[in-house]
Design a protein around this motif. Structure first.
Motif, PDB file in Angstrom:
ATOM      1  N   GLN A 342      -2.684   3.519  -0.760  1.00 55.86           N
ATOM      2  CA  GLN A 342      -3.002   2.348  -1.142  1.00 55.86           C
ATOM      3  C   GLN A 342      -4.287   2.220  -2.126  1.00 55.86           C
ATOM      4  N   ARG A 343      -4.638   3.271  -2.752  1.00 55.23           N
ATOM      5  CA  ARG A 343      -5.707   2.958  -3.701  1.00 55.23           C
ATOM      6  C   ARG A 343      -5.180   2.450  -5.013  1.00 55.23           C
ATOM      7  N   TYR A 344      -4.029   2.500  -5.329  1.00 53.66           N
ATOM      8  CA  TYR A 344      -3.302   1.899  -6.285  1.00 53.66           C
ATOM      9  C   TYR A 344      -2.335   1.180  -5.619  1.00 53.66           C
ATOM     10  N   ALA A 345      -2.150  -0.351  -6.314  1.00 56.36           N
ATOM     11  CA  ALA A 345      -1.242  -1.204  -5.599  1.00 56.36           C
ATOM     12  C   ALA A 345       0.293  -1.248  -5.851  1.00 56.36           C
ATOM     13  N   THR A 346       0.667  -0.223  -6.559  1.00 59.62           N
ATOM     14  CA  THR A 346       2.082   0.066  -6.901  1.00 59.62           C
ATOM     15  C   THR A 346       3.108   0.013  -5.916  1.00 59.62           C
ATOM     16  N   THR A 347       4.175  -0.573  -6.075  1.00 59.91           N
ATOM     17  CA  THR A 347       5.344  -0.546  -5.176  1.00 59.91           C
ATOM     18  C   THR A 347       6.450  -0.022  -5.989  1.00 59.91           C
ATOM     19  N   SER A 348       7.627   0.349  -5.337  1.00 61.98           N
ATOM     20  CA  SER A 348       8.754   0.746  -6.128  1.00 61.98           C
ATOM     21  C   SER A 348       9.392  -0.292  -6.860  1.00 61.98           C
ATOM     22  N   GLU A 349       9.186  -1.779  -6.429  1.00 66.27           N
ATOM     23  CA  GLU A 349       9.494  -2.946  -6.872  1.00 66.27           C
ATOM     24  C   GLU A 349       8.693  -3.269  -8.332  1.00 66.27           C
ATOM     25  N   THR A 350       7.522  -3.202  -8.282  1.00 67.08           N
ATOM     26  CA  THR A 350       6.717  -3.484  -9.544  1.00 67.08           C
ATOM     27  C   THR A 350       6.850  -2.298 -10.425  1.00 67.08           C
ATOM     28  N   SER A 351       7.069  -1.056  -9.836  1.00 70.35           N
ATOM     29  CA  SER A 351       7.327   0.067 -10.806  1.00 70.35           C
ATOM     30  C   SER A 351       8.395  -0.023 -11.597  1.00 70.35           C
ATOM     31  N   ALA A 352       9.390  -0.660 -10.636  1.00 68.43           N
ATOM     32  CA  ALA A 352      10.719  -0.686 -11.456  1.00 68.43           C
ATOM     33  C   ALA A 352      10.731  -1.845 -12.627  1.00 68.43           C
ATOM     34  N   GLN A 353       9.982  -2.705 -12.413  1.00 65.00           N
ATOM     35  CA  GLN A 353       9.711  -3.930 -13.023  1.00 65.00           C
ATOM     36  C   GLN A 353       9.204  -3.426 -14.410  1.00 65.00           C
TER      37      GLN A 353
END
Length: 435
Positions: A342-353
């Motif tokens: 979690q040093r970056y906030a990216t999730t699979s959902e936001t990445s996909a978007q």
């Protein structure tokens, strides 16, 4: 169009040696584009379709559009960046006199790559707070522009092991030299500033200079370099490049959907301040805008933040510093930054978007994960996600020499990322997977 964009970017970088100057330049661009400046201490009357901005401490800025559509239905499209960069900042009482030389003492702000600061033509810029003869306090922007200082290296003949040593000591070996003096005529920072103010603020009557926030910077302008001008070389690409990208996207965004651009200070030292991402600036604005806690929670559930900060491009001389499958290349598209801790906030959902936005805009994108045996930097992304609970992704333009006095990025990547952020700002459907 790319040439026009890059010329604007180069001019913005050159005109923004400190966060104070960057925010002033962004504010002027927003005013020219029809945005209205609000004061946090005033009562607000926000109108549908209205375009506004606020600043705090002259070093952080939030621009926002109160869209025609109901935020509860669409959410808010947010883009974040930071205005500060690592540098050498003047100490409060900086004057040093050694062997007939006048120097100014500095402290390191942020994670400066120190060695490249040696033997560079340096100028001084920032903010000075004065009291005028009427007893009023005033903040003044200062930028000497000319090269007024330098930090000379020690000759190799006097230190044969210099190439095998680490970076110079910031307390003992990095005080810039401004000139020579004698005991009867010692120059001072105070006198230097008074002369500057007299020359540049002719209508102002100064009683005394009370304090300052001044930093040295390299006077070499940002430029396009390479046989085919493939690269942008400049100071402060981290992260004024992202501020400019966000600004260009925000100015061109329509008024159908509510949008936000937030560029905060102090990211390089942790963001914990009244003007940093860990402070209350964005949350305070959203609560004034949206009203009740119920509305804020509903809107944030349908909102998304794109945190834009530079990414580490794979360096041809240091390929082993990257994971083999995650080495972003310059001019090959914006980078999605991912970290399991979690040093970056990216999730699979936001990445996909974000990948969908890139595909729709015809822009390639890349992914970055640090080597499993190396530490990882961070951004305002995880801080904003933790403070607001908003879906967040960390992205950025791949860069070489991050935190050096002169960094390097691709000449195509910023323009392409603007196209993606423009598409994000006009996206009407609430971000996220189907529920």
């Amino acid at each position: 169009m790319i040439d026009t964009f890059n010329r604007g970017l180069l001019n913005f970088l050159a005109a923004s040696p400190t966060p104070f100057h960057a925010v002033e330049n962004m504010a002027n661009a927003l005013i020219d584009a029809g945005f209205t400046r609000l004061r946090e201490g005033d009562e607000w009357d926000l109108q549908r379709g209205g375009r506004y901005f606020i600043t705090r401490n002259d070093a952080s800025i939030i621009a926002f559009v109160k869209g025609l559509s109901d935020e509860v239905e669409t959410g808010i499209r947010m883009v974040g960046a930071h205005t500060d960069s690592p540098n050498l900042k003047l100490k409060p009482q900086p004057d040093i006199y050694t062997k007939g030389y006048w120097q100014l003492g500095v402290e390191v702000y942020g994670g400066v790559l120190r060695a490249p600061w040696m033997d560079r033509d340096l100028s001084l810029a920032g903010r000075v707070t004065i009291r005028d003869t009427a007893g009023q306090l005033q903040n003044l922007l200062v930028n000497f522009e000319d090269p007024i200082a330098i930090i000379p290296n020690l000759a190799i003949h006097l230190d044969r092991e210099a190439n095998d040593k680490g970076a110079p000591n910031p307390q003992e070996q990095m005080a810039p030299v401004l000139g020579q003096c004698d005991d009867d005529h010692k120059p001072s920072l105070n006198a230097l500033l008074l002369n500057y103010i007299e020359a540049n603020y002719s209508d102002l009557q100064v009683d005394s200079i009370l304090d300052h926030e001044l930093s040295f910077y390299d006077v070499q302008r940002a430029s396009l370099v390479g046989i085919n001008k493939d690269f942008i070389a400049s100071a402060r690409l981290d992260n004024l490049l992202s501020c400019y990208i966000g600004l260009e996207a925000m100015i061109s965004a329509g008024t159908d959907v509510s949008t936000v651009l937030i560029c905060t200070d102090h990211e390089e030292v942790g963001s914990m301040s009244a003007t940093g991402a860990q402070g209350p600036m964005l949350e305070s604005l959203l609560r004034r805008w949206l009203g009740s806690d119920e509305t804020v929670a509903r809107v944030l559930d349908r909102s998304m933040m794109i945190s834009v900060d530079n990414a580490h491009g794979v360096h041809p001389n240091y390929v082993n510093k990257h994971d083999n499958n995650h080495g972003p290349l310059l001019n090959q598209g914006p980078v999605i930054k991912i970290n399991a801790n979690q040093r970056y906030a990216t999730t699979s959902e936001t990445s996909a978007q974000f990948r969908t936005l890139c595909a729709d805009a015809g822009v390639a994108c890349q992914a970055f994960v640090t080597r499993a045996d190396m530490g990882c930097g961070s951004t305002i992304g995880p801080i904003t996600a933790a403070e607001l609970g908003v879906k967040t992704i960390d992205v950025g333009v791949p860069t070489f020499a991050m935190h050096s006095i002169r960094e390097l990025a691709g000449s195509l990547d910023s323009f392409n990322l603007v196209a993606v952020l423009k598409a994000f700002y006009v996206m009407k459907n609430a971000p996220g997977a189907a529920r």
